[in-house]
Design a protein around this motif. Structure first.
Motif, PDB file in Angstrom:
ATOM      1  N   VAL A  30       9.090  26.497  35.244  1.00  0.00           N
ATOM      2  CA  VAL A  30       8.486  26.204  36.543  1.00  0.00           C
ATOM      3  C   VAL A  30       8.086  24.736  36.647  1.00  0.00           C
ATOM      4  O   VAL A  30       8.252  24.099  37.711  1.00  0.00           O
ATOM      5  CB  VAL A  30       7.273  27.117  36.787  1.00  0.00           C
ATOM      6  N   ASP A  31       7.568  24.160  35.558  1.00  0.00           N
ATOM      7  CA  ASP A  31       7.054  22.787  35.608  1.00  0.00           C
ATOM      8  C   ASP A  31       8.119  21.724  35.331  1.00  0.00           C
ATOM      9  O   ASP A  31       7.827  20.536  35.349  1.00  0.00           O
ATOM     10  CB  ASP A  31       5.911  22.615  34.598  1.00  0.00           C
ATOM     11  N   SER A  32       9.346  22.140  35.037  1.00  0.00           N
ATOM     12  CA  SER A  32      10.391  21.156  34.739  1.00  0.00           C
ATOM     13  C   SER A  32      11.132  20.764  36.018  1.00  0.00           C
ATOM     14  O   SER A  32      11.183  21.518  36.983  1.00  0.00           O
ATOM     15  CB  SER A  32      11.371  21.739  33.718  1.00  0.00           C
ATOM     16  N   ARG A  33      11.707  19.567  35.988  1.00  0.00           N
ATOM     17  CA  ARG A  33      12.508  19.116  37.116  1.00  0.00           C
ATOM     18  C   ARG A  33      13.995  19.242  36.778  1.00  0.00           C
ATOM     19  O   ARG A  33      14.384  19.274  35.607  1.00  0.00           O
ATOM     20  CB  ARG A  33      12.177  17.677  37.496  1.00  0.00           C
ATOM     21  N   ILE A  34      14.814  19.303  37.816  1.00  0.00           N
ATOM     22  CA  ILE A  34      16.256  19.470  37.641  1.00  0.00           C
ATOM     23  C   ILE A  34      16.932  18.104  37.633  1.00  0.00           C
ATOM     24  O   ILE A  34      16.600  17.234  38.448  1.00  0.00           O
ATOM     25  CB  ILE A  34      16.835  20.344  38.772  1.00  0.00           C
ATOM     26  N   GLN A  35      17.858  17.928  36.708  1.00  0.00           N
ATOM     27  CA  GLN A  35      18.697  16.726  36.689  1.00  0.00           C
ATOM     28  C   GLN A  35      20.143  17.156  36.534  1.00  0.00           C
ATOM     29  O   GLN A  35      20.460  18.005  35.698  1.00  0.00           O
ATOM     30  CB  GLN A  35      18.291  15.796  35.536  1.00  0.00           C
ATOM     31  N   ARG A  36      21.019  16.582  37.343  1.00  0.00           N
ATOM     32  CA  ARG A  36      22.445  16.932  37.301  1.00  0.00           C
ATOM     33  C   ARG A  36      23.280  15.714  36.926  1.00  0.00           C
ATOM     34  O   ARG A  36      22.944  14.582  37.298  1.00  0.00           O
ATOM     35  CB  ARG A  36      22.898  17.497  38.652  1.00  0.00           C
ATOM     36  N   LEU A  37      24.349  15.966  36.194  1.00  0.00           N
ATOM     37  CA  LEU A  37      25.256  14.904  35.754  1.00  0.00           C
ATOM     38  C   LEU A  37      26.692  15.299  36.066  1.00  0.00           C
ATOM     39  O   LEU A  37      27.046  16.486  35.979  1.00  0.00           O
ATOM     40  CB  LEU A  37      25.128  14.669  34.250  1.00  0.00           C
ATOM     41  N   ASN A  38      27.506  14.315  36.396  1.00  0.00           N
ATOM     42  CA  ASN A  38      28.943  14.522  36.507  1.00  0.00           C
ATOM     43  C   ASN A  38      29.591  14.288  35.149  1.00  0.00           C
ATOM     44  O   ASN A  38      29.013  13.622  34.281  1.00  0.00           O
ATOM     45  CB  ASN A  38      29.528  13.557  37.541  1.00  0.00           C
ATOM     46  N   PRO A  39      30.791  14.840  34.925  1.00  0.00           N
ATOM     47  CA  PRO A  39      31.465  14.614  33.642  1.00  0.00           C
ATOM     48  C   PRO A  39      31.546  13.130  33.299  1.00  0.00           C
ATOM     49  O   PRO A  39      31.914  12.303  34.144  1.00  0.00           O
ATOM     50  CB  PRO A  39      32.854  15.216  33.873  1.00  0.00           C
ATOM     51  N   GLY A  40      31.176  12.795  32.067  1.00  0.00           N
ATOM     52  CA  GLY A  40      31.224  11.415  31.615  1.00  0.00           C
ATOM     53  C   GLY A  40      29.934  10.644  31.788  1.00  0.00           C
ATOM     54  O   GLY A  40      29.739   9.594  31.169  1.00  0.00           O
ATOM     55  N   GLU A  41      29.028  11.139  32.627  1.00  0.00           N
ATOM     56  CA  GLU A  41      27.752  10.444  32.826  1.00  0.00           C
ATOM     57  C   GLU A  41      26.828  10.673  31.628  1.00  0.00           C
ATOM     58  O   GLU A  41      26.862  11.715  30.991  1.00  0.00           O
ATOM     59  CB  GLU A  41      27.062  10.928  34.105  1.00  0.00           C
ATOM     60  N   PHE A  42      25.977   9.681  31.370  1.00  0.00           N
ATOM     61  CA  PHE A  42      25.056   9.744  30.241  1.00  0.00           C
ATOM     62  C   PHE A  42      23.714  10.324  30.660  1.00  0.00           C
ATOM     63  O   PHE A  42      23.147   9.915  31.669  1.00  0.00           O
ATOM     64  CB  PHE A  42      24.841   8.356  29.639  1.00  0.00           C
ATOM     65  N   LEU A  43      23.232  11.264  29.855  1.00  0.00           N
ATOM     66  CA  LEU A  43      21.863  11.754  30.033  1.00  0.00           C
ATOM     67  C   LEU A  43      20.904  10.752  29.407  1.00  0.00           C
ATOM     68  O   LEU A  43      19.851  10.445  29.966  1.00  0.00           O
ATOM     69  CB  LEU A  43      21.703  13.123  29.373  1.00  0.00           C
ATOM     70  N   LEU A  44      21.272  10.233  28.252  1.00  0.00           N
ATOM     71  CA  LEU A  44      20.491   9.203  27.572  1.00  0.00           C
ATOM     72  C   LEU A  44      21.400   8.440  26.626  1.00  0.00           C
ATOM     73  O   LEU A  44      22.483   8.887  26.273  1.00  0.00           O
ATOM     74  CB  LEU A  44      19.303   9.817  26.820  1.00  0.00           C
ATOM     75  N   ARG A  45      20.916   7.264  26.210  1.00  0.00           N
ATOM     76  CA  ARG A  45      21.681   6.408  25.317  1.00  0.00           C
ATOM     77  C   ARG A  45      20.854   6.048  24.089  1.00  0.00           C
ATOM     78  O   ARG A  45      19.618   6.039  24.139  1.00  0.00           O
ATOM     79  CB  ARG A  45      22.126   5.120  26.022  1.00  0.00           C
ATOM     80  N   GLN A  46      21.568   5.773  23.007  1.00  0.00           N
ATOM     81  CA  GLN A  46      20.911   5.346  21.790  1.00  0.00           C
ATOM     82  C   GLN A  46      20.035   4.128  22.079  1.00  0.00           C
ATOM     83  O   GLN A  46      20.460   3.180  22.722  1.00  0.00           O
ATOM     84  CB  GLN A  46      21.956   4.993  20.729  1.00  0.00           C
ATOM     85  N   GLY A  47      18.787   4.180  21.607  1.00  0.00           N
ATOM     86  CA  GLY A  47      17.857   3.079  21.836  1.00  0.00           C
ATOM     87  C   GLY A  47      16.961   3.262  23.036  1.00  0.00           C
ATOM     88  O   GLY A  47      16.004   2.494  23.221  1.00  0.00           O
ATOM     89  N   ASP A  48      17.242   4.264  23.877  1.00  0.00           N
ATOM     90  CA  ASP A  48      16.372   4.538  25.023  1.00  0.00           C
ATOM     91  C   ASP A  48      14.978   4.922  24.553  1.00  0.00           C
ATOM     92  O   ASP A  48      14.794   5.510  23.483  1.00  0.00           O
ATOM     93  CB  ASP A  48      16.930   5.686  25.870  1.00  0.00           C
TER      94      ASP A  48
END
Length: 230
Positions: A30-48
């Motif tokens: 309930v308390d989380s938000r939704i995030q959507r990605l297209n194929p190839g998109e990064f959710l996060l990167r090394q060093g973030d």
């Protein structure tokens, strides 16, 4: 977007999430938000910088690193039901790996402040400790395989893991693995040619069936025997 009851049922197919108290499960979703990605998109990167604690609702995410020569190493693939990202939230250090969408992806993001509030619940804190231990065990298993196992054993063991969802460790086994030989080779840190030769031999012995973009497990018993070096 899934209705709450459908979402809860889907995420509870993961053993770790299913073991949480119902009120904690509800608070997470309930308390989380939704995030959507297209194929190839990064959710996060090394060093973030540390960010959310994530739950994968739809699709598949590739966890990878790039070497100095630009060569990619795929560490694992997260599938629906997996929760991840706790390490940086626990130690405050930057993200260790890249994470990108293999397919269209939807994740639930628990912000750091909400994660801290959840950690005040002893049951959730113990579950996070168990999740971290599970992830650590998988890393040590992969390290042990790379140092001590033959190439064939490593391939068979990884296919066995993939049959159970790799990091999901599901009790249910599947026999069709939607993974390319290129991706599997990058997971194992071996060449595509070496993998192809071993898979062809394993297919000849009746353990697997090779299809375009797939590896089908013809005999899990034979695969497990190969994984044990028999």
């Amino acid at each position: 977007m899934l209705a709450y009851d459908q979402l809860l049922k889907q995420m509870a197919e993961n053993q770790w999430f299913a073991g949480l108290a119902p009120d904690v499960q509800q608070e997470m979703l309930v308390d989380s938000r939704i995030q959507r990605l297209n194929p190839g998109e990064f959710l996060l990167r090394q060093g973030d910088a540390p960010g959310c604690f994530y739950g994968l609702v739809h699709g598949a995410l590739k966890v990878s690193s790039l070497g100095e020569d630009g060569k990619e190493a795929i560490l694992t693939v997260f599938e629906v039901g997996n929760w991840f990202g706790e390490t940086s939230l626990l130690d405050g250090l930057p993200r260790m790996h890249d994470m990108s969408a293999v397919t269209a992806v939807e994740v639930r993001c628990i912000e750091p402040a909400d994660f801290e509030r959840l950690m005040s619940n002893n049951g959730f804190a113990r579950a996070i400790a168990a999740l971290q231990a599970m992830h650590s065990r998988l890393v040590y298993k992969m390290l042990e395989d790379s140092m001590l196992r033959s190439t064939r054993m490593r391939i068979a063991r990884r296919l066995d893991h993939l049959a159970h969802g790799d990091t999901s460790l599901s009790l249910n086994e599947r026999h069709v693995l939607n993974i390319t030989q290129d991706s599997l080779a990058m997971m194992l840190g071996i060449t595509r040619q070496t993998l192809a030769l071993e898979l062809k031999s394993m297919a000849g012995e009746g353990a697997v069936i090779l299809k375009y973009g797939q590896v089908q497990i013809a005999s899990l018993a034979k695969l497990k025997a190969m994984a044990s070096g028999l």
